[in-house]
Design a protein around this motif. Structure first.
Motif, PDB file in Angstrom:
ATOM      1  N   SER A  83       0.883  -1.072   0.182  1.00  0.00           N
ATOM      2  CA  SER A  83       0.032  -0.105  -0.021  1.00  0.00           C
ATOM      3  C   SER A  83       0.860   1.065   0.203  1.00  0.00           C
ATOM      4  CB  SER A  83      -0.907  -0.051   1.071  1.00  0.00           C
ATOM      5  OG  SER A  83      -0.373   0.249   2.244  1.00  0.00           O
ATOM      6  N   GLU A  85       0.534   4.747   1.403  1.00  0.00           N
ATOM      7  CA  GLU A  85      -0.274   5.484   2.553  1.00  0.00           C
ATOM      8  C   GLU A  85       0.211   7.117   2.512  1.00  0.00           C
ATOM      9  OE1 GLU A  85       0.002   3.571   6.098  1.00  0.00           O
ATOM     10  OE2 GLU A  85      -0.947   1.756   5.430  1.00  0.00           O
ATOM     11  N   GLN A 154       1.907   5.568  -7.441  1.00  0.00           N
ATOM     12  CA  GLN A 154       0.935   4.639  -7.909  1.00  0.00           C
ATOM     13  C   GLN A 154       1.140   4.362  -9.415  1.00  0.00           C
ATOM     14  OE1 GLN A 154      -2.275   7.529  -7.058  1.00  0.00           O
ATOM     15  NE2 GLN A 154      -3.208   5.933  -5.877  1.00  0.00           N
ATOM     16  N   ALA A 159      -0.119  -1.091  -5.691  1.00  0.00           N
ATOM     17  CA  ALA A 159      -0.389  -0.802  -4.370  1.00  0.00           C
ATOM     18  C   ALA A 159      -1.742  -0.238  -4.327  1.00  0.00           C
ATOM     19  CB  ALA A 159       0.615  -0.355  -3.570  1.00  0.00           C
ATOM     20  N   GLU A 160      -2.399  -0.401  -3.311  1.00  0.00           N
ATOM     21  CA  GLU A 160      -3.924   0.324  -3.132  1.00  0.00           C
ATOM     22  C   GLU A 160      -3.320   1.632  -2.335  1.00  0.00           C
ATOM     23  OE1 GLU A 160      -6.801  -1.045  -0.100  1.00  0.00           O
ATOM     24  OE2 GLU A 160      -5.146  -2.782   0.471  1.00  0.00           O
ATOM     25  N   LYS A 162      -4.129   4.268   0.711  1.00  0.00           N
ATOM     26  CA  LYS A 162      -4.755   4.358   1.989  1.00  0.00           C
ATOM     27  C   LYS A 162      -4.379   5.799   2.564  1.00  0.00           C
ATOM     28  CE  LYS A 162      -4.664  -0.469   3.174  1.00  0.00           C
ATOM     29  NZ  LYS A 162      -4.205  -1.420   4.066  1.00  0.00           N
TER      30      LYS A 162
END
Length: 167
Positions: A83, A85, A154, A159-160, A162
């Motif tokens: 992720s 973040e 990104q 990855a996501e 958050k």
């Protein structure tokens, strides 16, 4: 292909500014050697504290420098990033800073955050690997740099995104 996160670190400009800040120490009469040495500390910290973060092929590398002294290199493979973040914190001194330390401390704290965004700044980007390692990729005040760096990270990871809750 090497992509550096914005803003690009221009070491030669930092060294020129350091030189300009240190010139008065040569001119001040009556200042002893230990006084001249101690007077070099703050210019070294202001000009030599920064973070360099790069994407090199399939890995991410970041290194923090304090007064031109490099800290250990942190790196990870972009494929292992679970992720990305972000933190939208508040690094500005608050009302309690004025009450306890006075207005000068409030102003100095605010200026310090802008002079050395690698140590302050409300916007942060962190990479969290699959093993749970957290690597600070960027920190600062500039929303445009934040957006560009977030898009770059990104684009190079799956990855996501958050949002961290800042305390």
């Amino acid at each position: 292909m090497i992509r550096e996160l914005a803003p690009a670190t221009k070491l030669h400009i930092r060294l020129v500014i350091l030189g300009v800040m240190l010139v008065p120490l040569l001119i001040i009469p009556g200042l002893e050697l230990w006084g001249r040495i101690l007077s070099c500390i703050m210019p070294l910290i202001f000009t030599g504290t920064y973070r360099t973060s790069k994407i090199i092929e399939t890995r991410f590398e970041t290194r923090f420098h304090f007064a031109f002294v490099p800290f250990p290199l942190q790196k990870c493979k972009l494929a292992t990033v679970g992720s990305v973040e972000t933190t939208y914190g508040n690094s500005q001194p608050g009302i309690w800073t004025i009450i306890i330390f006075g207005p000068l401390q409030f102003v100095c704290g605010w200026i310090f955050d802008y002079l050395i965004p690698a140590l302050g700044g409300p916007l942060e980007i962190w990479l969290v690997t699959a093993k749970g390692r957290e690597i600070k990729a960027w920190q600062g005040h500039n929303q445009d740099y934040f957006d560009a760096n977030l898009k770059l990270l990104q684009d190079h990871t799956t990855a996501e995104l958050k949002t961290r809750i800042s305390v």
